[in-house]
Enzyme design. Structure first.
Site, short mmCIF file in Angstrom:
data_model
loop_
_atom_site.label_atom_id
_atom_site.label_comp_id
_atom_site.label_asym_id
_atom_site.label_seq_id
_atom_site.Cartn_x
_atom_site.Cartn_y
_atom_site.Cartn_z
N ASN A 198 -6.20 -13.67 1.74
CA ASN A 198 -6.37 -12.30 1.22
C ASN A 198 -7.82 -11.87 1.06
OD1 ASN A 198 -3.70 -11.69 1.25
ND2 ASN A 198 -3.33 -12.60 -0.75
N SER A 211 -1.23 -14.30 -5.14
CA SER A 211 -1.95 -14.03 -3.91
C SER A 211 -3.46 -13.95 -4.14
CB SER A 211 -1.43 -12.75 -3.26
OG SER A 211 -1.22 -11.75 -4.21
N HIS A 243 0.93 -20.68 -1.83
CA HIS A 243 0.87 -19.27 -1.44
C HIS A 243 1.56 -19.06 -0.10
CE1 HIS A 243 -1.80 -15.58 -0.28
NE2 HIS A 243 -0.64 -15.21 -0.77
N GLU A 278 -0.72 -21.45 2.03
CA GLU A 278 -2.03 -21.87 1.52
C GLU A 278 -1.75 -22.74 0.29
OE1 GLU A 278 -5.67 -18.79 2.15
OE2 GLU A 278 -4.15 -18.07 0.80
C1 LIG Z 1 -0.36 -10.45 0.52
C2 LIG Z 1 -0.35 -11.92 0.60
O1 LIG Z 1 -0.57 -12.56 -0.44
C3 LIG Z 1 -0.23 -12.67 1.84
C4 LIG Z 1 0.63 -12.07 2.88
O2 LIG Z 1 1.80 -12.32 2.96
S1 LIG Z 1 -0.11 -11.00 3.92
C5 LIG Z 1 1.14 -10.53 5.05
C6 LIG Z 1 1.29 -11.55 6.15
N1 LIG Z 1 2.28 -11.08 7.05
C7 LIG Z 1 1.97 -10.42 8.18
O3 LIG Z 1 0.81 -10.25 8.51
C8 LIG Z 1 3.13 -9.89 8.94
C9 LIG Z 1 2.69 -9.14 10.19
N2 LIG Z 1 3.86 -8.66 10.90
C10 LIG Z 1 4.62 -9.45 11.69
O4 LIG Z 1 4.35 -10.62 11.89
C11 LIG Z 1 5.82 -8.81 12.33
O5 LIG Z 1 5.61 -7.42 12.41
C12 LIG Z 1 7.17 -9.10 11.57
C13 LIG Z 1 7.47 -10.60 11.64
C14 LIG Z 1 7.10 -8.65 10.11
C15 LIG Z 1 8.27 -8.32 12.23
O6 LIG Z 1 8.28 -8.67 13.56
P1 LIG Z 1 8.81 -7.66 14.71
O7 LIG Z 1 8.80 -8.42 15.97
O8 LIG Z 1 8.10 -6.38 14.61
O9 LIG Z 1 10.25 -7.29 14.22
P2 LIG Z 1 11.61 -7.98 14.47
O10 LIG Z 1 11.86 -8.23 15.93
O11 LIG Z 1 12.58 -7.14 13.72
O12 LIG Z 1 11.46 -9.37 13.71
C16 LIG Z 1 10.99 -10.58 14.30
C17 LIG Z 1 11.70 -11.71 13.62
O13 LIG Z 1 11.37 -11.72 12.21
C18 LIG Z 1 12.58 -11.59 11.42
N3 LIG Z 1 12.27 -10.76 10.24
C19 LIG Z 1 11.60 -9.60 10.22
N4 LIG Z 1 11.48 -9.17 8.96
C20 LIG Z 1 12.09 -10.09 8.16
C21 LIG Z 1 12.28 -10.22 6.76
N5 LIG Z 1 11.82 -9.31 5.90
N6 LIG Z 1 12.94 -11.30 6.31
C22 LIG Z 1 13.41 -12.23 7.16
N7 LIG Z 1 13.24 -12.18 8.49
C23 LIG Z 1 12.59 -11.12 8.99
C24 LIG Z 1 13.56 -10.92 12.34
O14 LIG Z 1 14.89 -11.21 11.96
C25 LIG Z 1 13.22 -11.54 13.68
O15 LIG Z 1 13.79 -12.84 13.73
P3 LIG Z 1 14.19 -13.53 15.14
O16 LIG Z 1 12.90 -13.86 15.82
O17 LIG Z 1 14.95 -14.72 14.69
O18 LIG Z 1 15.01 -12.52 15.89
N1 LIG Z 2 4.04 -9.03 -1.30
C1 LIG Z 2 3.42 -9.94 -0.58
O1 LIG Z 2 3.21 -9.75 0.64
C2 LIG Z 2 2.98 -11.21 -1.20
C3 LIG Z 2 3.00 -11.36 -2.56
N2 LIG Z 2 2.59 -12.57 -3.12
C4 LIG Z 2 2.61 -12.74 -4.55
O2 LIG Z 2 3.94 -13.06 -4.92
C5 LIG Z 2 4.22 -12.53 -6.22
C6 LIG Z 2 5.42 -11.62 -6.14
O3 LIG Z 2 5.18 -10.56 -5.23
P1 LIG Z 2 6.36 -9.71 -4.60
O4 LIG Z 2 7.55 -10.53 -4.39
O5 LIG Z 2 5.77 -8.97 -3.48
O6 LIG Z 2 6.64 -8.68 -5.79
P2 LIG Z 2 7.97 -7.85 -6.12
O7 LIG Z 2 7.51 -6.68 -6.91
O8 LIG Z 2 8.77 -7.65 -4.88
O9 LIG Z 2 8.78 -8.86 -7.02
C7 LIG Z 2 8.36 -9.34 -8.25
C8 LIG Z 2 9.59 -9.68 -9.05
O10 LIG Z 2 9.24 -10.36 -10.25
C9 LIG Z 2 9.93 -9.74 -11.32
N3 LIG Z 2 9.26 -9.98 -12.59
C10 LIG Z 2 8.35 -9.24 -13.25
N4 LIG Z 2 8.02 -9.83 -14.40
C11 LIG Z 2 8.74 -10.96 -14.48
C12 LIG Z 2 8.87 -12.00 -15.45
N5 LIG Z 2 8.19 -11.96 -16.59
N6 LIG Z 2 9.72 -13.02 -15.20
C13 LIG Z 2 10.42 -13.09 -14.05
N7 LIG Z 2 10.36 -12.13 -13.12
C14 LIG Z 2 9.52 -11.09 -13.32
C15 LIG Z 2 9.94 -8.27 -10.91
O11 LIG Z 2 10.86 -7.53 -11.69
P3 LIG Z 2 10.57 -5.94 -11.83
O12 LIG Z 2 11.10 -5.34 -10.57
O13 LIG Z 2 11.28 -5.54 -13.05
O14 LIG Z 2 9.07 -5.77 -11.99
C16 LIG Z 2 10.36 -8.41 -9.47
O15 LIG Z 2 11.74 -8.60 -9.29
C17 LIG Z 2 2.92 -11.84 -6.69
O16 LIG Z 2 2.16 -12.76 -7.44
C18 LIG Z 2 2.24 -11.52 -5.37
O17 LIG Z 2 0.84 -11.40 -5.48
C19 LIG Z 2 2.19 -13.62 -2.34
C20 LIG Z 2 2.21 -13.52 -0.98
C21 LIG Z 2 2.56 -12.30 -0.30
#
Ligand SMILES: CC(=O)CC(=O)SCCNC(=O)CCNC(=O)[C@H](O)C(C)(C)COP(=O)(O)OP(=O)(O)OC[C@H]1O[C@@H](n2cnc3c(N)ncnc32)[C@H](O)[C@@H]1OP(=O)(O)O
Ligand SMILES: NC(=O)C1=CN([C@@H]2O[C@H](COP(=O)(O)OP(=O)(O)OC[C@H]3O[C@@H](n4cnc5c(N)ncnc54)[C@H](OP(=O)(O)O)[C@@H]3O)[C@@H](O)[C@H]2O)C=CC1
Length: 281
Positions: A188, A117, A138, A150
């Site tokens: 991000n 990320s 991504h 991405e």
């Molecule tokens: C950190 C990084 O590197 C990058 C990132 O990912 S940053 C994070 C980006 N994501 C966001 O910003 C998420 C923001 N949140 C949302 O869009 C919404 O709150 C949400 C989609 C998570 C949940 O939506 P909601 O309307 O509050 O809940 P809910 O009605 O239960 O779910 C909507 C749909 O998503 C599905 N869903 C929710 N969580 C889920 C999950 N963890 N896995 C699979 N499906 C999921 C539900 O089943 C539902 O599907 P249908 O439309 O088919 O019924």
């Molecule tokens: N969380 C998010 O919203 C997002 C995350 N990402 C990126 O995706 C990646 C995973 O994040 P996320 O799924 O949230 O993290 P989690 O902590 O949910 O999962 C990571 C998994 O990888 C395992 N792991 C650790 N080391 C190794 C290894 N050497 N070989 C294989 N598996 C390993 C971990 O095991 P253990 O539990 O033992 O540590 C765990 O099961 C990161 O790079 C994150 O930045 C990208 C987009 C969104």
């Protein structure tokens, strides 16, 4: 392309494996321990069952999708992968280890991608002797729901590899957007400082957790508040991304001390049962 190996069966790896299997690919789901792979597989099973209950998937399709996923606890299984999508934890040391091993194990044609990320794709690629076949893919969380991928080229990524990943993203039902290799890419760089700033408003006593999230939900129409979103992403991941931004872009990206404290306490958000909110196990 036939076989995709997903490394890391956490929330992202599990979601990526699910959408790849739904798109018809053979998937190898890998983690370091069997219990983690089983946990990832169990979440996929539950997600698909929920889709059946909602009438969005036929019961027989679920079995077919699951049958495309093979469980793995050895990187050696990458020998049969056409593409690897790495989704292990956000840590350069771990990713370096994985990519240098994959480079030895995988056939020449295999594309090595990372779901990092924030970490530099060019640096990850440099741990291999095939930087032209390394790329950032991504996905957003939760993967089955969010449309964006991405796509990030490293310095040496070839046009052919870029095109393959762009096409694959479309086949997985996603919308690829090309961005450059810079700290936090686009998603991000914009999102995580907002979450960090929300943590600062909590830290400085400006409002409660619920009030901060309500302001952003009701005032900006965000589907969830920034603190709840931090809990969904994982506060360890949020902190790792802030550290990459801080190091790469300067002091305005300083992680909030409260964020550090939560991570040190093991309050990582939903995945640990406690973050800014409490969650059932
Ligand atoms: C950190 C990084 O590197 C990058 C990132 O990912 S940053 C994070 C980006 N994501 C966001 O910003 C998420 C923001 N949140 C949302 O869009 C919404 O709150 C949400 C989609 C998570 C949940 O939506 P909601 O309307 O509050 O809940 P809910 O009605 O239960 O779910 C909507 C749909 O998503 C599905 N869903 C929710 N969580 C889920 C999950 N963890 N896995 C699979 N499906 C999921 C539900 O089943 C539902 O599907 P249908 O439309 O088919 O019924
Ligand atoms: N969380 C998010 O919203 C997002 C995350 N990402 C990126 O995706 C990646 C995973 O994040 P996320 O799924 O949230 O993290 P989690 O902590 O949910 O999962 C990571 C998994 O990888 C395992 N792991 C650790 N080391 C190794 C290894 N050497 N070989 C294989 N598996 C390993 C971990 O095991 P253990 O539990 O033992 O540590 C765990 O099961 C990161 O790079 C994150 O930045 C990208 C987009 C969104």
């Amino acid at each position: 392309m036939k076989t995709i190996m997903v490394i890391g069966a956490g929330q992202m790896g599990g979601g990526i494996a699910q959408v790849a299997a739904q798109a018809g690919y053979s998937v190898i789901l890998n983690d370091i321990k069997e219990e983690f792979v089983n946990r990832g597989f169990g979440i996929i099973d539950k997600n698909l069952s929920r889709s059946i209950e909602k009438g969005k998937l036929k019961a027989e399709e679920k079995d077919l999708i699951l049958s495309r996923i093979t469980k793995s606890i050895t990187l050696q299984d990458a020998v049969s992968a056409d593409l690897v999508i790495e989704a292990a934890i956000e840590n350069m040391g771990i990713k370096a280890q994985i990519f240098s091993q994959l480079d030895v194990i995988c056939p020449e044609h295999t594309i090595l991608s990372t779901n990092t990320s924030s970490l530099p794709i060019t640096e990850i690629a440099a741990f291999t002797k095939r930087p032209d076949r390394v790329i950032g893919m991504h996905f957003m969380n939760p993967v089955p729901v969010m449309k964006l991928v991405e796509v990030i080229r490293g310095l040496a990524t070839s046009d052919e590899v870029y095109k393959t990943i762009e096409d694959l993203s479309l086949k997985m039902g996603k919308t690829p957007v090309e961005v450059n290799d810079a700290p936090g890419f686009v998603a991000n760089r914009v999102l995580i400082p907002m979450i960090n700033e929300a943590v600062y408003t909590l830290y400085e006593g400006i409002a409660s957790v619920e009030a901060i999230d309500n302001v952003m939900k009701l005032g900006m129409n965000h589907p969830m508040g920034p603190l709840a979103l931090g809990d969904l992403i994982g506060l360890d991941t949020v902190l790792s991304i802030m550290e990459v931004l801080h190091e790469g872009l300067g002091d305005k990206y300083r992680p909030c001390p409260l964020l550090r404290k939560y991570v040190k306490a093991g309050w990582l958000g939903r995945k640990s049962g406690r973050g800014f909110y409490k969650y059932d196990a």
